[in-house]
Design a protein around this motif. Structure first.
Motif, PDB file in Angstrom:
ATOM      1  N   LEU A 107      -9.691   5.014  -0.274  1.00 19.67           N
ATOM      2  CA  LEU A 107      -9.494   3.571  -0.424  1.00 19.67           C
ATOM      3  C   LEU A 107      -9.128   2.893   0.892  1.00 19.67           C
ATOM      4  O   LEU A 107      -8.903   1.674   0.936  1.00 19.67           O
ATOM      5  CB  LEU A 107      -8.396   3.299  -1.455  1.00 19.67           C
ATOM      6  N   GLY A 108      -9.019   3.664   1.983  1.00 22.87           N
ATOM      7  CA  GLY A 108      -8.731   3.087   3.287  1.00 22.87           C
ATOM      8  C   GLY A 108      -7.261   2.911   3.587  1.00 22.87           C
ATOM      9  O   GLY A 108      -6.898   2.148   4.484  1.00 22.87           O
ATOM     10  N   TYR A 109      -6.407   3.592   2.831  1.00 29.82           N
ATOM     11  CA  TYR A 109      -4.971   3.486   3.056  1.00 29.82           C
ATOM     12  C   TYR A 109      -4.469   4.739   3.757  1.00 29.82           C
ATOM     13  O   TYR A 109      -5.088   5.808   3.705  1.00 29.82           O
ATOM     14  CB  TYR A 109      -4.219   3.330   1.734  1.00 29.82           C
ATOM     15  N   LEU A 110      -3.335   4.580   4.398  1.00 24.63           N
ATOM     16  CA  LEU A 110      -2.671   5.716   5.028  1.00 24.63           C
ATOM     17  C   LEU A 110      -1.401   6.016   4.218  1.00 24.63           C
ATOM     18  O   LEU A 110      -0.522   5.153   4.078  1.00 24.63           O
ATOM     19  CB  LEU A 110      -2.289   5.394   6.482  1.00 24.63           C
ATOM     20  N   LEU A 111      -1.342   7.231   3.687  1.00 21.98           N
ATOM     21  CA  LEU A 111      -0.219   7.617   2.839  1.00 21.98           C
ATOM     22  C   LEU A 111       0.836   8.303   3.696  1.00 21.98           C
ATOM     23  O   LEU A 111       0.550   9.253   4.400  1.00 21.98           O
ATOM     24  CB  LEU A 111      -0.703   8.578   1.734  1.00 21.98           C
ATOM     25  N   THR A 112       2.052   7.766   3.646  1.00 22.62           N
ATOM     26  CA  THR A 112       3.170   8.389   4.358  1.00 22.62           C
ATOM     27  C   THR A 112       4.184   8.892   3.341  1.00 22.62           C
ATOM     28  O   THR A 112       4.333   8.335   2.250  1.00 22.62           O
ATOM     29  CB  THR A 112       3.856   7.377   5.294  1.00 22.62           C
ATOM     30  N   VAL A 113       4.894   9.933   3.710  1.00 21.35           N
ATOM     31  CA  VAL A 113       5.863  10.560   2.830  1.00 21.35           C
ATOM     32  C   VAL A 113       7.253  10.221   3.319  1.00 21.35           C
ATOM     33  O   VAL A 113       7.600  10.464   4.483  1.00 21.35           O
ATOM     34  CB  VAL A 113       5.674  12.093   2.805  1.00 21.35           C
TER      35      VAL A 113
END
Length: 440
Positions: A430-436
């Motif tokens: 989806l073009g997002y960057l997932l951070t934890v």
């Protein structure tokens, strides 16, 4: 289509007659007496038949199969679902011709038939299972007779047919009515924890009819316990014959002790060193390392599948034969549900084991089954868990799988990792960057 077998015959088996179809020959019928089976064998040999196909019809096929096999013919026992006729065109004469035609073109699959020793153990084991079911019916009759006299043992004891329950019933049938004396026959744990409840439960209203019904049910139950003991004796004799054909006493001493084996909690067979016998038959491969499998369930599986699981080339062949593979019935865009009538006993054994695994709180397969049960229902969960267990069994026996139960926490951590990978992939798509974010 190309014919694979030129000297092939098809046999339709009934209760009174068998019909034999040969290529370019008129159909011949024979009676089902032993003498007639020998005449059928001679007829096939006279016509230079090399291979024969017949349906697995009840138990009618057993003796004919052995007679034809002993004559050197290649006999194929096939599933009746593979030989179905078109609607409105079914007769015994047409059936045998149709079976012969299908067999000559190589369109039939052979059924699994174990060797003679496994067949013998299977016969004893299936009779034993019948006795267990009938004994359970007599247990219900004992409970009913006690309840009719308002003796509420069923409400205070976990099992009326346990050691304490049977001791009380025996004393009642021998004329004892004193609740205190009857309580004295119970196990010490019952006396310590449930003494007051048992005393209340034993204050009954005795009747002649109720005592007669109780006696009949008790005698029936004990009779089937003796029958089960006789089956256990025959199973032990056969297993000793398999393992020690030379009757070598030194070899018998090599059997492992039953100490340290998984406990068999219900209907335990009275067979000395059952686990040792099975380990010797399977060349040291121990199925009890798998979750839910005890020596008794292993004996049941052995009696149904034998020790040579190489007959199923892959684990998918094995689970398909067990009736545990997921069905696929698609028509256009529709996926149709279809209940399979084919449920072999071996598949049912795996299903029964999986039911207990789903109730467990420490086993990874149980966590898998409960997760699927919440989404798809108990039926699919039991079948899927049974399939996983059957795959582990096949891998253990064929590839020597070294299975170690790692518990629910390990399974849950794997599920969490899968969800995390799915989230990262979905976010990337989806073009997002997932951070934890890590919280201390």
């Amino acid at each position: 289509m190309k014919k694979f077998r030129k000297h092939a015959a098809g046999i339709d088996i009934g209760a009174k007659q068998i019909f034999i179809g040969l290529e370019d020959n008129a159909v011949r019928s024979f009676e089902t007496f032993t003498e007639s089976f020998y005449q059928a064998r001679d007829y096939l040999l006279e016509n230079n038949i090399e291979t024969v196909a017949m349906e697995a019809t009840g138990v009618y096929w057993v003796i004919l199969f052995e007679i034809l096999s002993s004559a050197g013919l290649d006999v194929w026992l096939v599933d009746g679902r593979q030989t179905k006729q078109a609607p409105g065109r079914k007769t015994d004469v047409k059936d045998c011709q149709w079976i012969q035609q299908l067999h000559s073109y190589g369109l039939l699959n052979r059924c699994f038939i174990p060797d003679e020793q496994v067949k013998e153990i299977r016969a004893y084991q299936r009779i034993r299972e019948d006795h267990i079911r009938t004994a359970a019916m007599h247990v219900n009759h004992m409970q009913k007779a006690l309840t009719e006299m308002n003796i509420r043992l069923k409400e205070v004891l976990s099992q009326v047919h346990g050691a304490s329950g049977l001791s009380i019933i025996t004393a009642i049938l021998n004329g004892e009515r004193n609740p205190d004396r009857l309580l004295g026959l119970c196990h010490k744990s019952i006396k310590e924890k449930k003494a007051h409840l048992v005393l209340k439960a034993l204050e009954g209203h005795y009747t002649e009819g109720g005592l007669f019904a109780l006696q009949q049910a008790y005698q029936g139950y004990m009779f089937y316990q003796q029958q089960m003991g006789a089956c256990d004796f025959k199973i032990q004799q056969t297993m000793e014959k398999i393992n020690f054909s030379d009757q070598n006493d030194a070899a018998k001493k090599e059997l492992e002790s039953d100490k340290g084996r998984k406990p068999v909690r219900h209907n335990k067979p009275q067979i000395d060193h059952l686990g040792g016998h099975l380990l010797k038959i399977f060349s040291g491969k121990d199925a009890t390392h798998l979750p839910g499998i005890t020596d008794y369930t292993w004996l049941q599986l052995y009696s149904e599948t034998g020790s040579d699981l190489y007959k199923w080339p892959t684990e998918k062949h094995f689970t398909s034969w067990l009736g545990l593979a997921p069905g696929q019935h698609q028509s256009g865009k529709q996926r149709k549900n279809r209940n399979k009538k084919y449920r072999p006993k071996a598949g049912q054994i795996f299903r029964q084991i999986s039911q207990s695994l789903i109730e467990s709180k420490k086993i990874a397969l149980g966590a898998f089954g409960r997760k699927l049960k919440s989404k798809r229902g108990p039926g699919i969960a039991i079948k899927a868990t049974a399939r996983k267990l059957a795959i582990l069994y096949w891998r253990l026996m064929v590839k020597g799988l070294d299975y170690t139960e790692k518990g629910i926490k390990d399974y849950e951590s794997k599920v969490s990792m899968q969800r995390e990978r799915w989230l990262i992939k979905t976010a990337h798509d989806l073009g997002y960057l997932l951070t934890v974010n890590q919280y201390v």
